[in-house]
Scaffold this motif. Structure first.
Motif, PDB file in Angstrom:
ATOM      1  N   MET A   1       1.191  -1.209   0.076  1.00  0.00           N
ATOM      2  CA  MET A   1      -0.001   0.048   0.069  1.00  0.00           C
ATOM      3  C   MET A   1       0.845   1.099   0.554  1.00  0.00           C
ATOM      4  SD  MET A   1      -3.278   0.358   0.302  1.00  0.00           S
ATOM      5  CE  MET A   1      -4.510  -0.945   1.228  1.00  0.00           C
ATOM      6  N   TYR A   2       0.205   2.339  -0.518  1.00  0.00           N
ATOM      7  CA  TYR A   2       1.339   3.430  -1.034  1.00  0.00           C
ATOM      8  C   TYR A   2       0.439   4.960  -0.275  1.00  0.00           C
ATOM      9  CZ  TYR A   2       3.426   0.266  -4.012  1.00  0.00           C
ATOM     10  OH  TYR A   2       4.340  -0.717  -4.644  1.00  0.00           O
ATOM     11  N   ALA A   3       0.832   6.086   0.454  1.00  0.00           N
ATOM     12  CA  ALA A   3       0.579   6.745   0.702  1.00  0.00           C
ATOM     13  C   ALA A   3       1.654   7.925  -0.337  1.00  0.00           C
ATOM     14  CB  ALA A   3       0.619   7.569   2.274  1.00  0.00           C
ATOM     15  N   ILE A   4       0.771   8.459  -1.388  1.00  0.00           N
ATOM     16  CA  ILE A   4       1.018   8.892  -2.532  1.00  0.00           C
ATOM     17  C   ILE A   4       0.850  10.989  -1.731  1.00  0.00           C
ATOM     18  CG2 ILE A   4       1.302   9.941  -4.835  1.00  0.00           C
ATOM     19  CD1 ILE A   4       0.830   6.944  -5.555  1.00  0.00           C
ATOM     20  N   LEU A   5       1.694  11.475  -2.168  1.00  0.00           N
ATOM     21  CA  LEU A   5       1.311  13.018  -0.911  1.00  0.00           C
ATOM     22  C   LEU A   5       2.222  13.953  -1.616  1.00  0.00           C
ATOM     23  CD1 LEU A   5       3.293  13.568   2.430  1.00  0.00           C
ATOM     24  CD2 LEU A   5       4.312  11.331   1.005  1.00  0.00           C
ATOM     25  N   GLY A  29      -2.022   0.220  -5.257  1.00  0.00           N
ATOM     26  CA  GLY A  29      -1.643   0.009  -6.592  1.00  0.00           C
ATOM     27  C   GLY A  29      -2.155   0.140  -7.860  1.00  0.00           C
ATOM     28  N   HIS A  30      -2.972  -0.274  -8.101  1.00  0.00           N
ATOM     29  CA  HIS A  30      -4.774   0.100  -9.445  1.00  0.00           C
ATOM     30  C   HIS A  30      -5.832   1.450  -8.583  1.00  0.00           C
ATOM     31  CE1 HIS A  30      -3.431  -3.854  -9.791  1.00  0.00           C
ATOM     32  NE2 HIS A  30      -3.095  -4.662  -8.525  1.00  0.00           N
ATOM     33  N   THR A  31      -5.599   2.014  -7.772  1.00  0.00           N
ATOM     34  CA  THR A  31      -6.840   2.910  -7.585  1.00  0.00           C
ATOM     35  C   THR A  31      -6.651   3.573  -5.777  1.00  0.00           C
ATOM     36  OG1 THR A  31      -8.668   1.176  -6.632  1.00  0.00           O
ATOM     37  CG2 THR A  31      -8.569   1.666  -8.973  1.00  0.00           C
ATOM     38  N   ILE A  32      -7.332   4.562  -6.163  1.00  0.00           N
ATOM     39  CA  ILE A  32      -7.164   5.617  -4.974  1.00  0.00           C
ATOM     40  C   ILE A  32      -8.253   4.953  -3.637  1.00  0.00           C
ATOM     41  CG2 ILE A  32      -7.167   7.495  -4.202  1.00  0.00           C
ATOM     42  CD1 ILE A  32      -6.172   8.734  -6.740  1.00  0.00           C
ATOM     43  N   VAL A  33      -7.638   4.272  -2.525  1.00  0.00           N
ATOM     44  CA  VAL A  33      -9.163   3.303  -1.750  1.00  0.00           C
ATOM     45  C   VAL A  33      -9.069   5.008  -1.074  1.00  0.00           C
ATOM     46  CG1 VAL A  33      -8.207   1.668  -2.337  1.00  0.00           C
ATOM     47  CG2 VAL A  33      -7.036   2.281  -0.533  1.00  0.00           C
ATOM     48  N   ASP A  34      -8.607   5.609  -0.210  1.00  0.00           N
ATOM     49  CA  ASP A  34      -8.710   6.415   0.610  1.00  0.00           C
ATOM     50  C   ASP A  34      -8.260   8.107   0.261  1.00  0.00           C
ATOM     51  OD1 ASP A  34      -9.486   8.260   2.982  1.00  0.00           O
ATOM     52  OD2 ASP A  34      -8.367   7.062   4.321  1.00  0.00           O
ATOM     53  N   VAL A  75      -1.307  10.234  10.293  1.00  0.00           N
ATOM     54  CA  VAL A  75      -0.640   8.469  11.280  1.00  0.00           C
ATOM     55  C   VAL A  75      -1.622   8.110   9.791  1.00  0.00           C
ATOM     56  CG1 VAL A  75      -0.310   7.352  13.166  1.00  0.00           C
ATOM     57  CG2 VAL A  75       0.595  10.017  13.134  1.00  0.00           C
ATOM     58  N   GLU A  76      -2.989   8.233  10.608  1.00  0.00           N
ATOM     59  CA  GLU A  76      -3.835   6.728  10.457  1.00  0.00           C
ATOM     60  C   GLU A  76      -4.057   6.490   8.861  1.00  0.00           C
ATOM     61  OE1 GLU A  76      -7.854   8.331  13.621  1.00  0.00           O
ATOM     62  OE2 GLU A  76      -7.618   8.278  11.599  1.00  0.00           O
ATOM     63  N   ILE A  77      -3.909   7.680   7.779  1.00  0.00           N
ATOM     64  CA  ILE A  77      -3.807   7.143   6.754  1.00  0.00           C
ATOM     65  C   ILE A  77      -2.720   6.778   5.900  1.00  0.00           C
ATOM     66  CG2 ILE A  77      -3.409   9.893   5.848  1.00  0.00           C
ATOM     67  CD1 ILE A  77      -5.399   9.496   3.560  1.00  0.00           C
ATOM     68  N   THR A  78      -1.717   6.938   6.798  1.00  0.00           N
ATOM     69  CA  THR A  78      -0.413   6.812   6.011  1.00  0.00           C
ATOM     70  C   THR A  78       0.278   4.845   6.873  1.00  0.00           C
ATOM     71  OG1 THR A  78       0.857   7.828   7.854  1.00  0.00           O
ATOM     72  CG2 THR A  78       0.251   8.790   5.984  1.00  0.00           C
ATOM     73  N   GLU A  79      -0.559   4.243   7.584  1.00  0.00           N
ATOM     74  CA  GLU A  79      -0.093   3.674   8.312  1.00  0.00           C
ATOM     75  C   GLU A  79       0.004   2.564   7.443  1.00  0.00           C
ATOM     76  OE1 GLU A  79      -1.714   0.805  12.205  1.00  0.00           O
ATOM     77  OE2 GLU A  79      -3.229   2.497  11.474  1.00  0.00           O
ATOM     78  N   ASP A  80       1.050   1.861   7.952  1.00  0.00           N
ATOM     79  CA  ASP A  80       1.416   0.240   7.127  1.00  0.00           C
ATOM     80  C   ASP A  80       1.157   0.426   5.361  1.00  0.00           C
ATOM     81  OD1 ASP A  80       1.455  -1.529   8.709  1.00  0.00           O
ATOM     82  OD2 ASP A  80      -0.683  -1.334   8.975  1.00  0.00           O
ATOM     83  N   THR A 153       1.172  12.874  -8.892  1.00  0.00           N
ATOM     84  CA  THR A 153       2.136  11.957  -9.015  1.00  0.00           C
ATOM     85  C   THR A 153       1.484  10.798  -9.057  1.00  0.00           C
ATOM     86  OG1 THR A 153       3.481  14.230  -6.910  1.00  0.00           O
ATOM     87  CG2 THR A 153       3.756  11.863  -6.895  1.00  0.00           C
ATOM     88  N   VAL A 154       0.312  10.186  -8.432  1.00  0.00           N
ATOM     89  CA  VAL A 154      -0.525   8.929  -8.599  1.00  0.00           C
ATOM     90  C   VAL A 154      -0.264   7.801  -9.440  1.00  0.00           C
ATOM     91  CG1 VAL A 154      -3.030   8.325  -7.911  1.00  0.00           C
ATOM     92  CG2 VAL A 154      -1.830   9.688  -7.063  1.00  0.00           C
ATOM     93  N   LYS A 155      -0.830   9.291 -11.208  1.00  0.00           N
ATOM     94  CA  LYS A 155      -0.694   8.607 -12.619  1.00  0.00           C
ATOM     95  C   LYS A 155       0.594   8.685 -13.000  1.00  0.00           C
ATOM     96  CE  LYS A 155      -4.633  11.699 -12.964  1.00  0.00           C
ATOM     97  NZ  LYS A 155      -4.995  12.830 -13.534  1.00  0.00           N
ATOM     98  N   LEU A 156       1.450   9.435 -12.775  1.00  0.00           N
ATOM     99  CA  LEU A 156       2.613   9.402 -12.721  1.00  0.00           C
ATOM    100  C   LEU A 156       3.488   8.038 -12.378  1.00  0.00           C
ATOM    101  CD1 LEU A 156       5.874  10.207 -13.997  1.00  0.00           C
ATOM    102  CD2 LEU A 156       5.965  11.381 -11.929  1.00  0.00           C
ATOM    103  N   PHE A 157       3.567   8.500 -10.484  1.00  0.00           N
ATOM    104  CA  PHE A 157       4.269   6.367  -9.841  1.00  0.00           C
ATOM    105  C   PHE A 157       2.979   5.262 -10.482  1.00  0.00           C
ATOM    106  CE2 PHE A 157       3.090   3.953  -6.389  1.00  0.00           C
ATOM    107  CZ  PHE A 157       5.013   3.012  -6.111  1.00  0.00           C
TER     108      PHE A 157
END
Length: 454
Positions: A1-5, A29-34, A75-80, A153-157
Motif C-alpha cells: 500500500m502506498y501513501a502518495i503525498l 497499486g491500482h486505485t485510490i482507496v482513501d 498517521v491513520e491514512i499512512t499506516e502500513d 504524482t499518483v498518475k506518474l507513479f
C-alpha cells in the motif's frame, strides 16, 4: 500500500518551514482507496515568493486547522504504507519536522518518483513534476497546489509501476529512513547546551572555531547540525570537539553578533556568510516632472539605499505592499511599465501621479513617509528588544543613522540617560550588512519598541 503525498510550505529557513497544505492519496497499486486533503495554519509567515507560486496566503489559512489537529488523521491514512512523493526527501523531511515539534517520531519507508523516473524513463529534458508529466502526456490541474500535484504524482507513479516490468527497480529503491542517531560524542555535546536564543561557536580539538551560527534554540540547532546529511554538516560532524555559546535573548542581537564574528574570525565552514548578505536595494530619484520615483535594483556600494533585500523577489513584495499601504503609483515604483497611466489609475486606485494629474507635493509627501519609515538615515534612536533574562532588555543604538553597538539593561533610567546609555553599549562595526540586518528585522517585527533620542 502506498501513501502518495504532496506538501506546500511557507518557505523560509531550513527546518523552520511550516506546512500550509497537504494532500495524501492512499493507493493500492491500482486505485485510490482513501484520501486526505487540507489547508493547514502554519502559525508562521509565508514567504512572498511562495504566495505568488501557490496562491496560498495567510488570510486563507486563518481558520484552517493547525498541524496538531490533523496529525492523527495523517498517521491513520499512512499506516502500513510506503510514502511516495516527487522529491520525497523534501516532503518526508517537512512531515518529520512537524511531527517532531509534537514530540512524535514519524518514520516510514519512502519512494521518490524523481529517482524512479530517472531509472525507468531516462533521457527526459527535465524531471521537475510539471515538465515531466506534460512531456508524458499526463493531465495535471491546480499546479503548485497539494491536491493537484499529488494527483499528478499518483498518475506518474502508476505509469512507473507499469514500466517496472521486472518489479525489482521500485522494490530496490525503497528507502527505509531509519531514525537519525547521534554519535556518543555528539550526545555529550548536545546534552549540556541550553534551548535559548544566542550565537554558538563550533570548535575542533585544538580550539579553533570552524563554524559560527545563531539560533532561537541553540540545543535544537546543534542537534540538526549533528543529524543533517548535507556535505557541510557531515564535515562539521567529523571535526567538532566542543560547542560554546553566548546568550543574547534577542534574535536581532544574535544576527548582528553572528555577522560581526563571522567577518572577524572567518570560520572555514561559514564561507557563504563572509560575503554581503543582501543582493538588492531600494533607491529613489526624481523624474523630469519632479515626482519621487522608487526602484528596486541590484545593490551598488557607490549608491546610498533606502533599505536592502536578500533578493529581488523580497524587494518586489515590499514595493507591492508599499503601493497599497501608501497609495503610491505602480508606474513610479517600477511595478507597471507604461508610457501612459498605470493599471491602478484605470481602476481608480491611483490618484494620477503617472499622468501628472496629482500634485507632486501630495504624492512626494507619501513617498517621503515611506522612506522615513524604512530608513534610519540621520536618525538617533534605540531599538529595544528581549534580554537574556526575564527582567532584562537589549538595546541597539543608532546615532546619526550609524549603528553604534549593543548593550543590555534592567532599568529604563539606563537608556533615558544618554551618558549611561553609551557606557552600557558595546561598540560594534557599522557596515552594509548590519544596516541590512537591522532594517530587515524592523520590517518583520513591527511591534518593536523604538526610542527616539533628542
Amino acid at each position: 500500500m502506498y501513501a502518495i503525498l504532496d506538501i506546500e510550505t511557507t518557505g523560509g529557513k531550513y527546518n523552520e518551514e511550516g506546512i500550509t497544505e497537504i494532500a495524501i492519496y492512499k493507493f493500492d497499486g491500482h486505485t485510490i482507496v482513501d484520501q486526505f486533503i487540507s489547508l493547514i495554519n502554519p502559525e508562521r509567515d509565508i514567504q512572498p515568493f511562495v504566495v505568488n507560486l501557490t496562491g496560498i496566503n495567510s488570510n486563507m489559512l486563518r481558520n484552517a486547522p493547525k498541524f496538531y489537529e490533523v496529525a492523527k488523521r495523517i498517521v491513520e491514512i499512512t499506516e502500513d504504507c510506503i510514502l511516495v512523493a516527487h522529491n520525497a526527501q523534501f516532503d518526508y523531511r517537512i512531515l518529520g519536522t512537524e511531527f517532531r515539534r509534537l514530540g512524535f517520531e514519524f518514520i516510514k519507508p519512502s519512494l521518490c518518483t524523481v529517482e524512479l523516473a530517472k531509472s525507468l524513463i531516462p533521457d527526459q529534458p527535465s524531471y521537475s513534476l510539471g515538465k515531466l508529466v506534460r512531456s508524458l502526456g499526463i493531465p495535471v490541474t491546480d499546479r503548485h497546489r497539494a491536491s493537484g500535484d499529488a494527483l499528478a504524482t499518483v498518475k506518474l507513479f502508476k505509469m512507473l509501476l507499469d514500466k517496472d516490468t521486472s518489479k525489482n527497480i521500485i522494490k530496490e529503491s525503497i528507502k527505509l529512513n531509519p531514525k537519525l542517531q547521534l554519535e556518543p560524542k555528539h550526545i555529550d555535546i548536545v546534552k549540556d547546551l541550553p534551548s535559548i536564543t544566542g550565537v554558538y561557536y563550533i570548535h575542533k580539538a585544538n580550539g579553533d572555531i570552524i563554524y559560527i551560527g545563531k539560533s532561537n534554540n541553540i540545543k535544537k540547532r546543534i542537534n540538526q547540525h549533528f543529524t543533517n546529511t548535507n556535505q557541510k554538516s557531515k564535515k562539521i560532524q567529523i571535526h567538532v570537539h566542543s560547542v560554546s555559546y553566548e546568550a543574547t535573548g534577542s534574535e536581532l542581537v544574535a544576527l548582528l553578533k553572528e555577522s560581526e564574528e563571522i567577518k572577524r574570525i572567518k570560520p572555514i565552514y561559514n564561507r557563504a556568510l563572509r560575503r554581503n548578505i543582501f543582493t538588492h536595494a531600494l533607491y529613489s530619484f526624481k523624474d523630469e516632472n519632479d515626482y519621487i520615483n522608487l526602484k528596486i535594483d541590484i545593490a551598488d556600494g557607490r549608491k546610498k539605499p533606502i533599505t536592502t533585500f536578500s533578493n529581488r523577489q523580497s524587494g518586489k513584495s515590499f514595493i507591492t505592499k508599499a503601493v497599497e499601504d501608501y497609495n503610491l503609483c505602480q508606474k513610479l515604483t517600477g511595478l507597471y511599465k507604461t508610457k501612459t497611466s498605470c493599471f491602478n489609475y484605470d481602476i481608480k486606485n491611483c490618484d494620477g501621479a503617472c499622468i501628472n494629474k496629482e500634485s507632486t507635493e501630495l504624492y512626494n509627501n507619501r513617498v517621503e513617509a515611506l522612506i522615513q519609515k524604512n530608513s534610519y538615515a540621520n536618525k538617533n534612536m534605540v531599538i529595544i528588544d528581549k534580554g537574556r533574562d526575564i527582567d532584562e532588555h537589549s538595546a541597539i543604538l543608532i546615532e546619526n543613522g550609524v549603528f553604534k553597538g549593543i548593550g543590555f539593561f534592567n532599568l529604563n533610567y539606563q537608556i533615558n540617560n544618554r551618558d549611561v546609555l553609551k557606557s552600557i553599549i558595546t561598540p560594534m562595526e557599522n557596515n552594509r550588512d548590519t544596516q541590512h540586518i537591522i532594517q530587515n528585522y524592523l520590517r518583520k517585527n513591527k511591534r518593536l519598541k523604538i526610542i527616539t533620542l533628542d
